[in-house]
Scaffold this active site. Structure first.
Site, short mmCIF file in Angstrom:
data_model
loop_
_atom_site.label_atom_id
_atom_site.label_comp_id
_atom_site.label_asym_id
_atom_site.label_seq_id
_atom_site.Cartn_x
_atom_site.Cartn_y
_atom_site.Cartn_z
N SER A 1 -1.58 16.44 27.85
CA SER A 1 -0.42 16.43 26.95
C SER A 1 -0.06 15.03 26.48
O SER A 1 0.48 14.86 25.39
CB SER A 1 0.80 17.05 27.65
OG SER A 1 0.60 18.42 27.83
N THR B 1 5.18 14.96 26.48
CA THR B 1 5.32 15.21 25.03
C THR B 1 6.51 14.47 24.43
O THR B 1 6.33 13.64 23.53
CB THR B 1 5.39 16.73 24.74
OG1 THR B 1 4.28 17.36 25.35
CG2 THR B 1 5.39 17.00 23.24
N GLU C 1 10.27 21.17 21.66
CA GLU C 1 9.07 21.54 22.43
C GLU C 1 9.32 22.74 23.35
O GLU C 1 10.24 22.72 24.17
CB GLU C 1 8.57 20.38 23.29
CG GLU C 1 7.20 20.74 23.90
CD GLU C 1 6.78 19.89 25.09
OE1 GLU C 1 5.58 19.69 25.24
OE2 GLU C 1 7.64 19.44 25.86
N ASP D 1 2.84 25.84 28.72
CA ASP D 1 1.78 25.13 29.46
C ASP D 1 1.90 25.35 30.97
O ASP D 1 0.89 25.61 31.64
CB ASP D 1 1.89 23.64 29.13
CG ASP D 1 0.97 22.78 29.97
OD1 ASP D 1 -0.25 22.83 29.75
OD2 ASP D 1 1.47 22.06 30.86
N HIS E 1 -0.94 26.93 33.43
CA HIS E 1 -1.53 26.32 34.63
C HIS E 1 -1.45 27.29 35.82
O HIS E 1 -2.30 27.28 36.69
CB HIS E 1 -0.80 25.03 34.99
CG HIS E 1 -1.18 23.86 34.13
ND1 HIS E 1 -2.40 23.24 34.21
CD2 HIS E 1 -0.50 23.22 33.14
CE1 HIS E 1 -2.45 22.24 33.32
NE2 HIS E 1 -1.31 22.22 32.66
N ASP F 1 -0.17 20.98 21.50
CA ASP F 1 -0.90 19.77 21.87
C ASP F 1 -2.31 20.10 22.33
O ASP F 1 -3.24 19.32 22.22
CB ASP F 1 -0.13 18.98 22.94
CG ASP F 1 0.39 19.86 24.08
OD1 ASP F 1 0.18 21.09 24.05
OD2 ASP F 1 1.00 19.31 25.01
ZN LIG Z 1 -0.74 21.07 30.95
#
Ligand SMILES: [Zn+2]
Length: 444
Positions: free
Chosen positions: A97, A150, A268, A273, A277, A315
């Protein structure tokens, strides 16, 4: 025959005339269009980043929307469409990122982990810094902590993304005309803002920032504004609500909308994300819903004006998400829609003494064998996140959801755009091109 031929000739002459007039009108219209939209820079820019959101995430969200509402239309369909490559400045092809956000904030590729510095660790000028040089105002609205990679890449410069205290310091120390460069700061991260060595919240208040740590008081903020709501990131959307990012986006737009020279706002959806994960599909889809609500808020704002550009991108992709697995021609979105707790929260609860079988039966629609439960349970000695991955694996097997990695992937991401200047963001581009175009607009 002669008459017909003559008539035919006459018709073809008049057709030619009509064509010529049509061509003239088309050319004129083309010129009018180009002078009004192609050459006109937007006064306001809203850059919306879905951290870890790949093309498959959009498909999954569409299937979920259709399952819930019967409509295949999502807010993403209101935008023009392009794609972008995301690779960092090495030969791995897979970005993190920090490198991707640096590319989106500065137009320069760098190494994974870098926050707005290049490969030689020189500071790179960011979109926010350039916006301030041109008397525009700036804002951040994120669901991670405010020092996360970010947002950090738009206001700070650090060699490593993990230097979060140093990153947060830039919120006070990065100044133009003796004022911090971010006018509206909304997100998590009190842990990094209020420390024994520095109290950045008090320092920003001394600089004239209004402050709240209560989402219910968002509307009372005045500019410059600081809203820091949790110790680190927000609770997961699946475990809380799917309005948190849109509420912050709405507040930021209200605070920034009267900026005389316009504004640049970064929004954002940080935790798409994080769920990727964890390979947690229900977690991910709740974050997508939260993200889509924020996009809708931005769209409502921009669609009532003719001076605002929205660019939405990611991203990178996280998880290598696939809407099928185990060789089966079936993805069970209707079952995924019934999952009501993240596996991370389930894992934390089991570690506190709750029963895994009970949690799974209360919060997922599947049936599990005793052996399956016992196998997942056998990893409860691990830390919460690795233990949660074993619960996730079990649920994904039932819903036929596939993930190829617990990290990021090199797949291209989508670029959605709307409003003034949006015609520059269609087709294929690199992530650095997005920043270069936005910087060009800010400089005009
Ligand atoms: Zn990540």
């Amino acid at each position: 025959m002669n008459f017909l031929r003559q008539k035919g000739k006459k018709m073809s002459k008049s057709r030619r005339l009509i064509c010529l007039i049509g061509l003239f009108l088309l050319t004129s219209c083309g010129n009018i269009n180009s002078s009004h939209s192609v050459n006109k820079a937007p006064k306001n820019i809203i850059l919306i980043i879905g951290d870890g959101m790949g093309p498959t995430h959009i498909s999954a969200y569409r299937y979920l929307t259709e399952h819930k509402s019967g409509s295949t239309q999502t807010v993403f369909d209101k935008f023009k469409l392009g794609t972008a490559s995301t690779f960092p400045a090495d030969n791995t092809l897979v970005t993190d990122s920090a490198a991707a956000a640096t590319a989106l904030a500065t137009g320069i590729k760098t190494y994974n982990g870098a926050i707005a510095v290049d490969k030689q660790q020189n500071h790179l000028t960011t979109l926010f810094e350039i916006a301030k040089q041109h008397n525009k105002q700036t804002g951040l609205a994120v669901t991670s902590d405010i020092a996360h990679a970010t947002p950090a890449s738009f206001y700070s410069h650090q060699q490593r993304r993990k230097q979060k205290n140093e990153i947060a310091n830039w919120l006070v120390d990065n100044q133009t005309s003796k004022q911090p460069i971010v006018d509206v700061i909304l997100g998590g991260g009190k842990f990094f803002m209020k420390r024994s060595d520095r109290d950045l919240i008090a320092e920003l208040q001394a600089k004239g920032y209004s402050y709240t740590d209560n989402m219910a008081q968002l509307a009372q903020l005045t500019k410059p504004a600081l809203g820091i709501f949790h110790s680190i990131g927000f609770p997961s959307a699946l475990d809380s609500d799917t309005q948190r990012l849109s509420q912050m986006t709405d507040t930021a737009l209200n605070l920034l909308k009267n900026s005389e020279q316009g504004f640049v706002l970064l929004v954002e959806g940080s935790q798409i994300d994080w769920c990727g994960h964890q390979n947690d599909i229900a977690c991910l889809l709740a974050e997508m819903a939260d993200f889509a609500n924020a996009i809708d808020t931005a769209y409502q704002f921009a669609s009532q004006r003719d001076d605002t550009l929205i660019v939405i991108t990611a991203d990178h992709e996280t998880g290598g998400l696939a809407l099928a697995s185990q060789g089966k021609y079936l993805w069970k979105v209707d079952e995924v829609a019934k999952i009501s707790m993240t596996t991370k929260t389930m894992a934390a609860k089991v570690k506190q003494g709750n029963d895994l079988a009970t949690l799974l039966s209360q919060h997922t629609p599947f049936t599990y064998s005793e052996q399956e439960i016992a196998q997942a349970q056998s990893y409860s000695h691990l830390a919460t996140e690795p233990f949660a991955l074993h619960i996730t694996k079990l649920i994904n097997k039932k819903s036929n959801t596939g993930f190829s990695t617990t990290g990021h992937s090199a797949t291209d991401v989508q670029v959605f755009s709307y409003g003034t200047g949006s015609e520059h963001f269609t087709g294929f581009m690199d992530n650095t091109d997005i920043a270069k175009k936005l910087i060009q607009f800010v400089k005009q």
